[in-house]
Design an enzyme around this catalytic site. Structure first.
Site, PDB file in Angstrom:
ATOM      1  N   SER A 157      11.336   1.634   3.675  1.00  0.00           N
ATOM      2  CA  SER A 157      11.422   2.090   5.065  1.00  0.00           C
ATOM      3  C   SER A 157      12.194   1.128   5.956  1.00  0.00           C
ATOM      4  CB  SER A 157      10.015   2.294   5.646  1.00  0.00           C
ATOM      5  OG  SER A 157       9.350   1.044   5.752  1.00  0.00           O
TER       6      SER A 157
ATOM      7  N   ASN B  77       3.869  -1.485   1.721  1.00  0.00           N
ATOM      8  CA  ASN B  77       4.410  -2.145   2.905  1.00  0.00           C
ATOM      9  C   ASN B  77       3.822  -1.550   4.182  1.00  0.00           C
ATOM     10  OD1 ASN B  77       5.883  -3.630   4.724  1.00  0.00           O
ATOM     11  ND2 ASN B  77       7.871  -2.760   4.204  1.00  0.00           N
ATOM     12  N   ASP B  78       4.271  -0.359   4.551  1.00  0.00           N
ATOM     13  CA  ASP B  78       3.866   0.222   5.833  1.00  0.00           C
ATOM     14  C   ASP B  78       2.362   0.451   5.943  1.00  0.00           C
ATOM     15  OD1 ASP B  78       6.545   0.257   6.351  1.00  0.00           O
ATOM     16  OD2 ASP B  78       6.811   2.363   5.826  1.00  0.00           O
ATOM     17  N   ILE B  79       1.717   0.841   4.842  1.00  0.00           N
ATOM     18  CA  ILE B  79       0.302   1.226   4.925  1.00  0.00           C
ATOM     19  C   ILE B  79      -0.623   0.025   5.056  1.00  0.00           C
ATOM     20  CG2 ILE B  79       0.702   3.346   3.640  1.00  0.00           C
ATOM     21  CD1 ILE B  79      -0.589   1.956   1.212  1.00  0.00           C
TER      22      ILE B  79
END
Length: 480
Positions: free
Chosen positions: A449, A408-410
């Site tokens: 997150s 997700n975040d990366i």
């Protein structure tokens, strides 16, 4: 029992093995050999320390060692690779708690020696550790007190911080940052009060000061990690690794154990360097991360337009059959689904069809630095096609298909496009530049997150919903 010279020689040999182990872990092909170096070094260290001068109580020591070894063997066999981050955090807590107990015991022995010296009593009945203290000058005993207070404080912070990290990583606690009203001021106040108590202890205030310092440090470790969000956990793990190393080094000074000093310094310094690397990978300052996670946004995040469009296995396999170049970006979702072997088989089939296949690994992918590299190595993916972010980021624009597995975040473009995003400024893998992007994901949630990802709504992105391993397995029969 062996003489001091044998123990010193063994300590040097073990230190060399530990250094070789750390050096080898920087290379995937040498990692297995490096682990054996570490095992051999630790075995050597334990054996010669146990047989060294002044050591006794084998009737209690040996059974406890056997019990500990048995527990370790059982845990090692049961723990899956997905659970390694929380296992590491749990092991850090043991080191921290050991430092606290050693510090307390050392102070009790020091106080006993000082009292007997003042009363002119014979030192013949002292333990081996206390006997060594009886030969120290008052200045040396004061320096020992400095070592003790540092060991207790660092160890206590490490213990509770690691327990909370374990809870968040294991999903037993909410991963969102939480703090008491006053936040950082409470931590600062507890640290300042610990310093006052440390000064009082060094001026003869007594054992009670060490107890209060430990309680305050327990609070700091607990409150500090509670205030850090799940997205920062890779940095937290490496930071706690560093703390546990410095706690071990403090124990080494207290016990006059050269090997423990060297080993603790190696762990502490390597953990600090790794924490710096992780922060650099996220474009964050280390102090900002440990004092409150990402944060620092100046307004609401940008609204996301569009909708998530799903695709089935037939559509994904058709795109893969037509593609010449493929990049796979794994994340923690691949680890949870234990999909690494299915991914390895997918790579084998695609490469067998003459297609260029590579992996893009972000430095903080997963919940432990190097997590994805270990999983792929376990599945026997060739090392030479596993590339770091900086090596592959410029190639996405010329890539036909990108498969994102549980990340997700990366891969979140908001890091570059939205200054109000919680991850604004974080370097990410620019997967959206590829011709087609397929995201393997269980559902439409925001993930661990809690940060929304505009990638999932882009025109060239299709959502391949379902369990990652089952999804990848469903592609294999449909590939040419």
């Amino acid at each position: 029992m062996l003489g001091h010279q044998f123990v010193t020689a063994a300590a040097i040999a073990a230190s060399v093995l530990f250094i070789l182990s750390l050096g080898g872990l920087s290379n995937q092909e040498k990692a297995k050999r490096a682990v054996w170096y570490g095992i051999a070094g630790m075995g050597l260290a334990v054996f010669f320390t146990m047989l060294g001068p002044g050591i006794g109580g084998y009737w209690l020591m040996v059974p406890l060692m056997l019990i500990g070894a048995a527990i370790g063997a059982v845990v090692a066999k049961k723990v899956e690779m997905t659970e390694m981050p929380q296992l590491v955090a749990a092991l850090h807590s043991f080191v921290g708690l050991a430092a606290v107990f050693v510090g307390w015991n050392a102070e009790m022995e020091r106080a006993r020696v000082v009292a007997m010296r003042a009363a002119g009593e014979s030192m013949d009945s002292l333990s081996a550790f206390a006997a060594t203290l009886s030969h120290k000058t008052p200045a040396e005993l004061t320096f020992l007190q400095v070592e003790v207070v540092l060991g207790v404080f660092i160890g206590a912070v490490t213990f509770t911080g690691s327990v909370i990290a374990f809870g968040k990583l294991a999903g037993k606690m909410d991963g969102k940052p939480k703090q008491f009203p006053g936040g950082h001021l409470l931590n600062a106040g507890a640290a300042a009060l610990s310093l006052v108590l440390a000064i009082a202890y060094l001026n003869g205030a007594g054992f009670w000061t060490l107890l209060l310092i430990a309680i305050l440090a327990f609070f700091i470790g607990w409150h500090l990690i509670m205030g850090i969000g799940g997205a920062d956990m890779p940095v937290v793990v490496s930071m706690l690794n560093s703390y546990s190393g410095w706690a071990a080094a403090a124990i080494g000074f207290t016990l006059s154990n050269d090997l423990l000093i060297v080993t603790g310094a190696l762990v502490g310094s390597s953990g600090a360097i790794l924490s710096y690397i992780m922060c650099k990978a996220m474009n964050r300052k280390f102090v900002n991360v440990i004092l409150g996670g990402f944060g620092g946004t100046s307004g609401p995040a940008a609204e996301i337009e569009g909708e998530q469009v799903s695709i089935d296995a037939g559509g994904v396999s058709s795109a893969l059959n037509d593609a010449d170049s493929v990049i796979i970006v794994p994340g923690y979702g691949m680890a949870v689904a234990q999909a690494q072997n299915a991914v390895s088989e997918l790579v084998r089939k695609l490469r067998g069809a003459g297609k260029e296949v590579r992996f893009g690994i972000h430095p903080v992918a997963g919940r432990l630095p190097g997590h994805m590299n270990v999983l792929l190595a376990e599945a026997k993916v060739p090392y030479d096609i596993v590339l770091e972010m900086d090596e592959i980021n410029d190639d996405f624009a010329s890539t036909d298909v990108v498969i994102v597995i549980g990340s997700n975040d990366i891969v979140n473009p908001a890091a570059q496009e939205d200054p109000n995003s919680p991850i604004a400024g974080m370097p990410v893998l620019r997967v959206w530049e590829a011709k087609q992007v397929f995201v393997c994901k269980r559902g439409q949630g925001t993930g661990y997150s809690g940060i929304e990802n505009p990638l999932f709504f882009k025109d060239n992105t299709r959502m391949f919903y379902g369990d990652a391993r089952q999804s990848i397995d469903s592609l294999l029969p449909q590939l040419d």
